[in-house]
Design a protein around this motif. Structure first.
Motif, mmCIF file in Angstrom:
data_model
loop_
_atom_site.group_PDB
_atom_site.id
_atom_site.type_symbol
_atom_site.label_atom_id
_atom_site.label_comp_id
_atom_site.label_asym_id
_atom_site.label_seq_id
_atom_site.Cartn_x
_atom_site.Cartn_y
_atom_site.Cartn_z
ATOM 1 N N THR A 84 3.655 9.876 -9.372
ATOM 2 C CA THR A 84 3.140 11.244 -9.289
ATOM 3 C C THR A 84 1.691 11.225 -8.849
ATOM 4 O O THR A 84 1.070 10.158 -8.760
ATOM 5 N N ASN A 85 1.115 12.415 -8.616
ATOM 6 C CA ASN A 85 -0.297 12.484 -8.224
ATOM 7 C C ASN A 85 -1.227 12.188 -9.403
ATOM 8 O O ASN A 85 -2.439 12.245 -9.261
ATOM 9 N N LYS A 86 -0.654 11.859 -10.565
ATOM 10 C CA LYS A 86 -1.458 11.366 -11.689
ATOM 11 C C LYS A 86 -1.232 9.871 -11.910
ATOM 12 O O LYS A 86 -1.708 9.290 -12.879
ATOM 13 N N GLY A 87 -0.454 9.259 -11.029
ATOM 14 C CA GLY A 87 -0.259 7.811 -11.088
ATOM 15 C C GLY A 87 0.885 7.361 -11.985
ATOM 16 O O GLY A 87 1.022 6.162 -12.244
ATOM 17 N N GLU A 130 0.842 -1.196 0.000
ATOM 18 C CA GLU A 130 0.000 0.000 0.000
ATOM 19 C C GLU A 130 0.880 1.250 0.000
ATOM 20 O O GLU A 130 1.764 1.392 0.846
ATOM 21 N N LEU A 131 0.589 2.142 -0.920
ATOM 22 C CA LEU A 131 1.386 3.361 -1.064
ATOM 23 C C LEU A 131 1.040 4.382 0.000
ATOM 24 O O LEU A 131 -0.086 4.419 0.498
ATOM 25 N N LEU A 148 3.357 9.694 -4.360
ATOM 26 C CA LEU A 148 2.978 8.502 -3.607
ATOM 27 C C LEU A 148 4.217 7.633 -3.528
ATOM 28 O O LEU A 148 4.848 7.345 -4.542
ATOM 29 N N ILE A 149 4.545 7.221 -2.322
ATOM 30 C CA ILE A 149 5.783 6.485 -2.111
ATOM 31 C C ILE A 149 5.471 5.096 -1.575
ATOM 32 O O ILE A 149 4.612 4.935 -0.710
#
Ligand code: FES
Length: 80
Positions: A50-53, A32-33, A40-41
Motif C-alpha cells: 500500500t502507499n503506507k508500505g 525496485e518497486l 507499489l507493485i
C-alpha cells in the motif's frame, strides 16, 4: 533519489498534512518497486504494497522501509 540509498524514495500524500515516504526496495528479493496509483507493485514476483508500505500480496512478507516526514507548510523534510 539520494546517494545514501541504493533505491529511490517515493512520497505519497495521504491526507491534508499527512505524507508517507517509502523506500522502493521490495522486501522479498530487492527489486525496485513501481508506483501504480495508491499501490507499489514489484515487477519481479508480483508483491504489492500500500502507499503506507504495508504488504498486500506475497511473496513479500515484510513491510517497506519508511522514513519520518515533517512539514512546515511550505517544505517537506524526509529524515533519512
Ligand atoms: Fe519483489 Fe520478489 S523481489 S516480489
Amino acid at each position: 533519489k539520494t546517494e545514501k540509498l541504493n533505491y529511490p524514495v517515493c512520497i505519497y500524500k495521504t491526507g491534508e498534512e499527512e505524507y508517507t515516504a517509502l523506500l522502493l526496495e521490495c522486501t522479498h528479493k530487492g527489486c525496485e518497486l513501481h508506483p501504480s496509483g495508491d499501490y507499489l507493485i514489484c515487477p519481479c514476483h508480483g508483491s504489492e504494497f500500500t502507499n503506507k508500505g504495508i504488504v498486500q500480496n506475497p511473496p513479500a512478507e515484510e513491510n517497506l522501509r519508511t522514513f519520518l516526514i515533517t512539514t512546515d507548510h511550505e517544505n517537506i523534510y524526509i529524515q533519512l
